[in-house]
Design a protein around this motif. Structure first.
Motif, PDB file in Angstrom:
ATOM      1  N   GLU A   1      32.107  69.582  38.214  1.00 55.64           N
ATOM      2  CA  GLU A   1      31.947  68.917  36.914  1.00 55.64           C
ATOM      3  C   GLU A   1      32.414  67.460  36.992  1.00 55.64           C
ATOM      4  O   GLU A   1      33.519  67.185  37.454  1.00 55.64           O
ATOM      5  CB  GLU A   1      32.781  69.679  35.878  1.00 55.64           C
ATOM      6  N   ASP A   2      31.564  66.535  36.552  1.00 54.06           N
ATOM      7  CA  ASP A   2      31.924  65.114  36.551  1.00 54.06           C
ATOM      8  C   ASP A   2      32.995  64.830  35.498  1.00 54.06           C
ATOM      9  O   ASP A   2      32.978  65.416  34.413  1.00 54.06           O
ATOM     10  CB  ASP A   2      30.705  64.243  36.230  1.00 54.06           C
ATOM     11  N   PHE A   3      33.904  63.909  35.826  1.00 55.25           N
ATOM     12  CA  PHE A   3      34.892  63.435  34.851  1.00 55.25           C
ATOM     13  C   PHE A   3      35.181  61.967  35.132  1.00 55.25           C
ATOM     14  O   PHE A   3      35.085  61.508  36.265  1.00 55.25           O
ATOM     15  CB  PHE A   3      36.176  64.280  34.890  1.00 55.25           C
ATOM     16  N   PRO A   4      35.496  61.197  34.073  1.00 56.40           N
ATOM     17  CA  PRO A   4      35.741  59.763  34.250  1.00 56.40           C
ATOM     18  C   PRO A   4      37.111  59.488  34.863  1.00 56.40           C
ATOM     19  O   PRO A   4      38.080  60.205  34.606  1.00 56.40           O
ATOM     20  CB  PRO A   4      35.653  59.204  32.832  1.00 56.40           C
ATOM     21  N   VAL A   5      37.165  58.435  35.671  1.00 54.32           N
ATOM     22  CA  VAL A   5      38.402  57.958  36.287  1.00 54.32           C
ATOM     23  C   VAL A   5      38.438  56.443  36.100  1.00 54.32           C
ATOM     24  O   VAL A   5      37.475  55.764  36.452  1.00 54.32           O
ATOM     25  CB  VAL A   5      38.438  58.283  37.796  1.00 54.32           C
ATOM     26  N   THR A   6      39.522  55.932  35.550  1.00 52.15           N
ATOM     27  CA  THR A   6      39.671  54.492  35.382  1.00 52.15           C
ATOM     28  C   THR A   6      40.731  53.980  36.343  1.00 52.15           C
ATOM     29  O   THR A   6      41.837  54.515  36.400  1.00 52.15           O
ATOM     30  CB  THR A   6      40.065  54.144  33.929  1.00 52.15           C
ATOM     31  N   VAL A   7      40.357  52.958  37.116  1.00 54.38           N
ATOM     32  CA  VAL A   7      41.287  52.295  38.026  1.00 54.38           C
ATOM     33  C   VAL A   7      41.605  50.941  37.411  1.00 54.38           C
ATOM     34  O   VAL A   7      40.710  50.123  37.189  1.00 54.38           O
ATOM     35  CB  VAL A   7      40.663  52.120  39.435  1.00 54.38           C
ATOM     36  N   ARG A   8      42.883  50.718  37.106  1.00 49.32           N
ATOM     37  CA  ARG A   8      43.318  49.479  36.454  1.00 49.32           C
ATOM     38  C   ARG A   8      44.338  48.776  37.337  1.00 49.32           C
ATOM     39  O   ARG A   8      45.281  49.415  37.822  1.00 49.32           O
ATOM     40  CB  ARG A   8      43.931  49.792  35.089  1.00 49.32           C
ATOM     41  N   VAL A   9      44.129  47.491  37.541  1.00 52.35           N
ATOM     42  CA  VAL A   9      45.065  46.673  38.313  1.00 52.35           C
ATOM     43  C   VAL A   9      45.843  45.816  37.324  1.00 52.35           C
ATOM     44  O   VAL A   9      45.251  45.017  36.584  1.00 52.35           O
ATOM     45  CB  VAL A   9      44.321  45.788  39.336  1.00 52.35           C
ATOM     46  N   LEU A  10      47.151  45.978  37.298  1.00 52.50           N
ATOM     47  CA  LEU A  10      47.974  45.213  36.373  1.00 52.50           C
ATOM     48  C   LEU A  10      47.945  43.726  36.750  1.00 52.50           C
ATOM     49  O   LEU A  10      47.737  43.369  37.922  1.00 52.50           O
ATOM     50  CB  LEU A  10      49.400  45.753  36.380  1.00 52.50           C
ATOM     51  N   PRO A  11      48.132  42.838  35.764  1.00 52.36           N
ATOM     52  CA  PRO A  11      47.957  41.392  35.986  1.00 52.36           C
ATOM     53  C   PRO A  11      48.796  40.792  37.114  1.00 52.36           C
ATOM     54  O   PRO A  11      48.344  39.887  37.792  1.00 52.36           O
ATOM     55  CB  PRO A  11      48.330  40.779  34.637  1.00 52.36           C
ATOM     56  N   ASN A  12      50.004  41.255  37.334  1.00 52.43           N
ATOM     57  CA  ASN A  12      50.883  40.642  38.334  1.00 52.43           C
ATOM     58  C   ASN A  12      50.873  41.364  39.678  1.00 52.43           C
ATOM     59  O   ASN A  12      51.755  41.142  40.508  1.00 52.43           O
ATOM     60  CB  ASN A  12      52.308  40.540  37.794  1.00 52.43           C
TER      61      ASN A  12
ATOM     62  N   LEU B   1      41.483  50.310  47.738  1.00 54.45           N
ATOM     63  CA  LEU B   1      41.387  49.349  46.645  1.00 54.45           C
ATOM     64  C   LEU B   1      41.861  47.987  47.134  1.00 54.45           C
ATOM     65  O   LEU B   1      43.004  47.835  47.531  1.00 54.45           O
ATOM     66  CB  LEU B   1      42.228  49.807  45.456  1.00 54.45           C
ATOM     67  N   ASN B   2      40.961  47.031  47.128  1.00 55.62           N
ATOM     68  CA  ASN B   2      41.299  45.671  47.546  1.00 55.62           C
ATOM     69  C   ASN B   2      41.508  44.815  46.294  1.00 55.62           C
ATOM     70  O   ASN B   2      40.558  44.574  45.536  1.00 55.62           O
ATOM     71  CB  ASN B   2      40.170  45.088  48.406  1.00 55.62           C
ATOM     72  N   VAL B   3      42.748  44.400  46.089  1.00 54.46           N
ATOM     73  CA  VAL B   3      43.083  43.576  44.923  1.00 54.46           C
ATOM     74  C   VAL B   3      42.881  42.116  45.283  1.00 54.46           C
ATOM     75  O   VAL B   3      43.441  41.610  46.260  1.00 54.46           O
ATOM     76  CB  VAL B   3      44.507  43.850  44.438  1.00 54.46           C
ATOM     77  N   ARG B   4      42.056  41.457  44.488  1.00 52.12           N
ATOM     78  CA  ARG B   4      41.743  40.032  44.657  1.00 52.12           C
ATOM     79  C   ARG B   4      42.595  39.216  43.684  1.00 52.12           C
ATOM     80  O   ARG B   4      43.167  39.745  42.738  1.00 52.12           O
ATOM     81  CB  ARG B   4      40.265  39.791  44.374  1.00 52.12           C
ATOM     82  N   PRO B   5      42.631  37.883  43.892  1.00 53.55           N
ATOM     83  CA  PRO B   5      43.404  37.035  42.968  1.00 53.55           C
ATOM     84  C   PRO B   5      42.879  37.131  41.540  1.00 53.55           C
ATOM     85  O   PRO B   5      41.684  37.312  41.319  1.00 53.55           O
ATOM     86  CB  PRO B   5      43.190  35.610  43.511  1.00 53.55           C
ATOM     87  N   ARG B   6      43.791  37.001  40.615  1.00 52.32           N
ATOM     88  CA  ARG B   6      43.429  37.018  39.201  1.00 52.32           C
ATOM     89  C   ARG B   6      42.587  35.790  38.880  1.00 52.32           C
ATOM     90  O   ARG B   6      42.884  34.686  39.330  1.00 52.32           O
ATOM     91  CB  ARG B   6      44.710  37.019  38.357  1.00 52.32           C
ATOM     92  N   GLN B   7      41.549  36.014  38.090  1.00 47.97           N
ATOM     93  CA  GLN B   7      40.677  34.902  37.698  1.00 47.97           C
ATOM     94  C   GLN B   7      41.315  34.137  36.545  1.00 47.97           C
ATOM     95  O   GLN B   7      41.842  34.747  35.617  1.00 47.97           O
ATOM     96  CB  GLN B   7      39.302  35.427  37.282  1.00 47.97           C
TER      97      GLN B   7
ATOM     98  N   ALA C   1      48.301  56.349  42.823  1.00 50.86           N
ATOM     99  CA  ALA C   1      48.102  55.076  43.514  1.00 50.86           C
ATOM    100  C   ALA C   1      49.309  54.798  44.398  1.00 50.86           C
ATOM    101  O   ALA C   1      50.401  55.313  44.156  1.00 50.86           O
ATOM    102  CB  ALA C   1      47.898  53.946  42.513  1.00 50.86           C
ATOM    103  N   SER C   2      49.093  53.964  45.415  1.00 54.47           N
ATOM    104  CA  SER C   2      50.142  53.655  46.382  1.00 54.47           C
ATOM    105  C   SER C   2      51.103  52.565  45.922  1.00 54.47           C
ATOM    106  O   SER C   2      52.051  52.248  46.624  1.00 54.47           O
ATOM    107  CB  SER C   2      49.512  53.251  47.719  1.00 54.47           C
ATOM    108  N   THR C   3      50.874  52.001  44.733  1.00 51.96           N
ATOM    109  CA  THR C   3      51.738  50.952  44.197  1.00 51.96           C
ATOM    110  C   THR C   3      51.810  51.075  42.676  1.00 51.96           C
ATOM    111  O   THR C   3      50.835  51.502  42.050  1.00 51.96           O
ATOM    112  CB  THR C   3      51.214  49.545  44.574  1.00 51.96           C
ATOM    113  N   PRO C   4      52.933  50.722  42.078  1.00 53.05           N
ATOM    114  CA  PRO C   4      53.020  50.766  40.613  1.00 53.05           C
ATOM    115  C   PRO C   4      52.088  49.782  39.918  1.00 53.05           C
ATOM    116  O   PRO C   4      51.816  49.916  38.735  1.00 53.05           O
ATOM    117  CB  PRO C   4      54.481  50.407  40.317  1.00 53.05           C
ATOM    118  N   GLY C   5      51.563  48.782  40.645  1.00 50.53           N
ATOM    119  CA  GLY C   5      50.661  47.794  40.067  1.00 50.53           C
ATOM    120  C   GLY C   5      49.242  48.284  39.874  1.00 50.53           C
ATOM    121  O   GLY C   5      48.408  47.572  39.313  1.00 50.53           O
TER     122      GLY C   5
END
Length: 128
Positions: A81-92, A121-127, A63-67
């Protein structure tokens, strides 16, 4: 929207797709996630076959940012062969547009052969 899911050298690329009812869906060019959330996608190495590139590709997330954390569910896969990829956006993580991706490499005849795919990846405001 920028998307280069089919980048790489010598015809190799990684396709990143949504998961629909437990199956691989359409490839995607962008993903919007709120800070503090994650999404599991699927990916596969394309442009190569098991006949032209036998053996295992070593895959990793980037990813382009540590967040933003991109985690692959398996570290070695065959072409196609298919494999899973998880994209996680840290809270801050600040609201912004970032790049998430998957890299794959195989060594044949002493040469490293890469393939990669990226996702906007477009990060939106935290809900609340």
């Amino acid at each position: 929207v920028l998307f280069r899911s089919r980048t790489g050298c010598a015809g190799g690329y990684v396709v990143i797709s949504e998961v629909v009812n437990g199956q691989r869906g359409e490839s995607i060019s962008a993903l919007a996630l709120a800070a503090g959330t994650e999404r599991t996608l699927t990916a596969r190495v394309g442009g190569y076959t098991r006949q032209t590139h036998p053996g295992l590709f070593t895959v990793s997330g980037a990813a382009s940012t540590p967040g933003v954390v991109v985690t692959v569910g398996r570290t070695q896969v065959h072409a196609g062969e298919d494999f899973p990829v998880t994209v996680r956006v840290l809270p801050n993580t600040p609201v912004n547009s970032y790049t998430a991706g998957v890299n794959a490499v195989i060594t044949q005849g002493g040469k490293r052969i890469p393939a990669s795919g990226t996702l906007e990846l477009n990060v939106r405001p935290r809900q609340p």
